[in-house]
Design a protein around this motif. Structure first.
Motif, PDB file in Angstrom:
ATOM      1  N   THR A   1      -5.254  -3.976   7.353  1.00 37.74           N
ATOM      2  CA  THR A   1      -5.234  -4.019   5.797  1.00 37.74           C
ATOM      3  C   THR A   1      -5.178  -2.919   5.151  1.00 37.74           C
ATOM      4  O   THR A   1      -5.941  -1.837   5.520  1.00 37.74           O
ATOM      5  CB  THR A   1      -6.417  -5.172   5.556  1.00 37.74           C
ATOM      6  OG1 THR A   1      -6.645  -5.085   4.150  1.00 37.74           O
ATOM      7  CG2 THR A   1      -7.802  -4.375   5.881  1.00 37.74           C
ATOM      8  N   ASN A   2      -4.638  -2.867   4.009  1.00 40.30           N
ATOM      9  CA  ASN A   2      -4.696  -1.969   3.449  1.00 40.30           C
ATOM     10  C   ASN A   2      -5.708  -1.781   2.063  1.00 40.30           C
ATOM     11  O   ASN A   2      -6.004  -0.989   1.407  1.00 40.30           O
ATOM     12  CB  ASN A   2      -3.410  -1.536   2.572  1.00 40.30           C
ATOM     13  CG  ASN A   2      -2.334  -1.296   3.694  1.00 40.30           C
ATOM     14  OD1 ASN A   2      -2.542  -0.485   4.403  1.00 40.30           O
ATOM     15  ND2 ASN A   2      -1.251  -2.065   3.607  1.00 40.30           N
ATOM     16  N   ALA A   3      -6.550  -2.827   2.083  1.00 41.16           N
ATOM     17  CA  ALA A   3      -7.615  -3.130   0.898  1.00 41.16           C
ATOM     18  C   ALA A   3      -8.738  -1.797   1.045  1.00 41.16           C
ATOM     19  O   ALA A   3      -9.222  -1.644   2.308  1.00 41.16           O
ATOM     20  CB  ALA A   3      -8.383  -4.452   1.356  1.00 41.16           C
ATOM     21  N   GLY A   4      -8.868  -1.224  -0.213  1.00 38.02           N
ATOM     22  CA  GLY A   4      -9.819  -0.206  -0.199  1.00 38.02           C
ATOM     23  C   GLY A   4      -9.057   1.090   0.000  1.00 38.02           C
ATOM     24  O   GLY A   4      -9.655   2.055  -0.036  1.00 38.02           O
ATOM     25  N   LYS A   5      -8.096   1.066   0.637  1.00 35.48           N
ATOM     26  CA  LYS A   5      -7.456   2.368   0.722  1.00 35.48           C
ATOM     27  C   LYS A   5      -6.714   2.986  -0.677  1.00 35.48           C
ATOM     28  O   LYS A   5      -6.162   1.849  -1.258  1.00 35.48           O
ATOM     29  CB  LYS A   5      -6.166   2.332   1.799  1.00 35.48           C
ATOM     30  CG  LYS A   5      -6.710   2.039   3.248  1.00 35.48           C
ATOM     31  CD  LYS A   5      -5.535   2.149   4.067  1.00 35.48           C
ATOM     32  CE  LYS A   5      -5.843   1.915   5.573  1.00 35.48           C
ATOM     33  NZ  LYS A   5      -4.748   1.899   6.572  1.00 35.48           N
ATOM     34  N   LYS A   6      -7.158   4.179  -0.991  1.00 42.13           N
ATOM     35  CA  LYS A   6      -6.840   4.527  -2.297  1.00 42.13           C
ATOM     36  C   LYS A   6      -5.498   5.580  -2.228  1.00 42.13           C
ATOM     37  O   LYS A   6      -5.651   6.389  -1.407  1.00 42.13           O
ATOM     38  CB  LYS A   6      -7.925   5.316  -3.015  1.00 42.13           C
ATOM     39  CG  LYS A   6      -9.020   4.427  -3.105  1.00 42.13           C
ATOM     40  CD  LYS A   6     -10.557   4.899  -3.438  1.00 42.13           C
ATOM     41  CE  LYS A   6     -11.452   3.897  -3.545  1.00 42.13           C
ATOM     42  NZ  LYS A   6     -12.635   4.386  -3.992  1.00 42.13           N
ATOM     43  N   ILE A   7      -4.867   5.429  -3.123  1.00 40.91           N
ATOM     44  CA  ILE A   7      -3.491   6.319  -3.331  1.00 40.91           C
ATOM     45  C   ILE A   7      -3.430   6.469  -4.803  1.00 40.91           C
ATOM     46  O   ILE A   7      -3.548   5.805  -5.864  1.00 40.91           O
ATOM     47  CB  ILE A   7      -2.314   5.491  -3.335  1.00 40.91           C
ATOM     48  CG1 ILE A   7      -2.194   4.945  -1.827  1.00 40.91           C
ATOM     49  CG2 ILE A   7      -0.940   6.207  -3.473  1.00 40.91           C
ATOM     50  CD1 ILE A   7      -1.739   5.919  -0.668  1.00 40.91           C
ATOM     51  N   VAL A   8      -3.123   8.120  -4.786  1.00 46.86           N
ATOM     52  CA  VAL A   8      -3.026   8.514  -6.379  1.00 46.86           C
ATOM     53  C   VAL A   8      -1.506   8.873  -6.538  1.00 46.86           C
ATOM     54  O   VAL A   8      -0.571   9.071  -5.782  1.00 46.86           O
ATOM     55  CB  VAL A   8      -3.708   9.850  -6.670  1.00 46.86           C
ATOM     56  CG1 VAL A   8      -3.322  10.278  -7.942  1.00 46.86           C
ATOM     57  CG2 VAL A   8      -5.351   9.630  -6.553  1.00 46.86           C
ATOM     58  N   LEU A   9      -0.911   7.987  -7.332  1.00 48.86           N
ATOM     59  CA  LEU A   9       0.616   8.198  -8.131  1.00 48.86           C
ATOM     60  C   LEU A   9       0.879   9.037  -9.134  1.00 48.86           C
ATOM     61  O   LEU A   9      -0.030   8.547 -10.168  1.00 48.86           O
ATOM     62  CB  LEU A   9       1.051   6.804  -7.951  1.00 48.86           C
ATOM     63  CG  LEU A   9       2.660   6.827  -8.407  1.00 48.86           C
ATOM     64  CD1 LEU A   9       3.510   7.448  -7.272  1.00 48.86           C
ATOM     65  CD2 LEU A   9       3.192   5.273  -8.605  1.00 48.86           C
ATOM     66  N   ALA A  10       1.378  10.216  -9.165  1.00 55.63           N
ATOM     67  CA  ALA A  10       1.519  10.972 -10.308  1.00 55.63           C
ATOM     68  C   ALA A  10       2.976  10.846 -10.736  1.00 55.63           C
ATOM     69  O   ALA A  10       3.748  11.186  -9.972  1.00 55.63           O
ATOM     70  CB  ALA A  10       1.041  12.470  -9.962  1.00 55.63           C
ATOM     71  N   MET A  11       3.078  10.690 -12.278  1.00 55.63           N
ATOM     72  CA  MET A  11       4.387  10.472 -12.488  1.00 55.63           C
ATOM     73  C   MET A  11       4.448  11.751 -13.410  1.00 55.63           C
ATOM     74  O   MET A  11       3.781  12.049 -14.508  1.00 55.63           O
ATOM     75  CB  MET A  11       4.741   9.398 -13.449  1.00 55.63           C
ATOM     76  CG  MET A  11       4.587   8.243 -12.286  1.00 55.63           C
ATOM     77  SD  MET A  11       5.049   6.520 -13.491  1.00 55.63           S
ATOM     78  CE  MET A  11       4.592   5.284 -12.400  1.00 55.63           C
ATOM     79  N   THR A  12       5.387  12.655 -13.376  1.00 58.18           N
ATOM     80  CA  THR A  12       5.799  13.941 -14.162  1.00 58.18           C
ATOM     81  C   THR A  12       6.845  13.952 -14.857  1.00 58.18           C
ATOM     82  O   THR A  12       7.547  12.582 -14.961  1.00 58.18           O
ATOM     83  CB  THR A  12       5.752  15.109 -13.072  1.00 58.18           C
ATOM     84  OG1 THR A  12       6.761  15.182 -12.243  1.00 58.18           O
ATOM     85  CG2 THR A  12       4.606  15.336 -12.346  1.00 58.18           C
ATOM     86  N   GLY A  13       7.722  14.911 -15.161  1.00 57.79           N
ATOM     87  CA  GLY A  13       8.696  14.852 -15.825  1.00 57.79           C
ATOM     88  C   GLY A  13       9.960  14.909 -15.299  1.00 57.79           C
ATOM     89  O   GLY A  13      11.103  14.804 -15.725  1.00 57.79           O
ATOM     90  N   ALA A  14       9.725  14.680 -13.893  1.00 57.41           N
ATOM     91  CA  ALA A  14      10.980  14.920 -13.175  1.00 57.41           C
ATOM     92  C   ALA A  14      11.924  13.491 -13.115  1.00 57.41           C
ATOM     93  O   ALA A  14      11.217  12.245 -13.443  1.00 57.41           O
ATOM     94  CB  ALA A  14      10.711  14.935 -11.815  1.00 57.41           C
TER      95      ALA A  14
END
Length: 72
Positions: free
Chosen positions: A2-15
């Motif tokens: 399971t992926n529950a509780g796994k944290k990911i940060v998604l950064a959106m830049t100007g690309a």
């Protein structure tokens, strides 16, 4: 597994590639990840230009970035 509780940060830049970022967000949430999103002002401009999405950087919610579902 399971992926529950796994944290990911998604950064959106100007690309370029806003569509890929939004699709990745959708897939990660569907897989059960806890996703935090960071969008730069240039990233918001690219979202507007490429996907016609207006993002309020001070109060945007994840659902504001996702495509509408069949139920919407």
């Amino acid at each position: 597994m399971t992926n529950a509780g796994k944290k990911i940060v998604l950064a959106m830049t100007g690309a370029s590639g806003a569509g890929y970022a939004v699709r990745l967000l959708d897939v990660l949430l569907a897989a059960g990840y806890d996703v935090a999103v960071s969008i730069s002002p240039a990233g918001a401009a690219v979202l507007k230009q490429e996907l016609d999405l207006d993002v309020d950087l001070k109060s945007a919610a994840l659902d504001d970035l996702l495509p509408p579902t069949v139920d919407d």
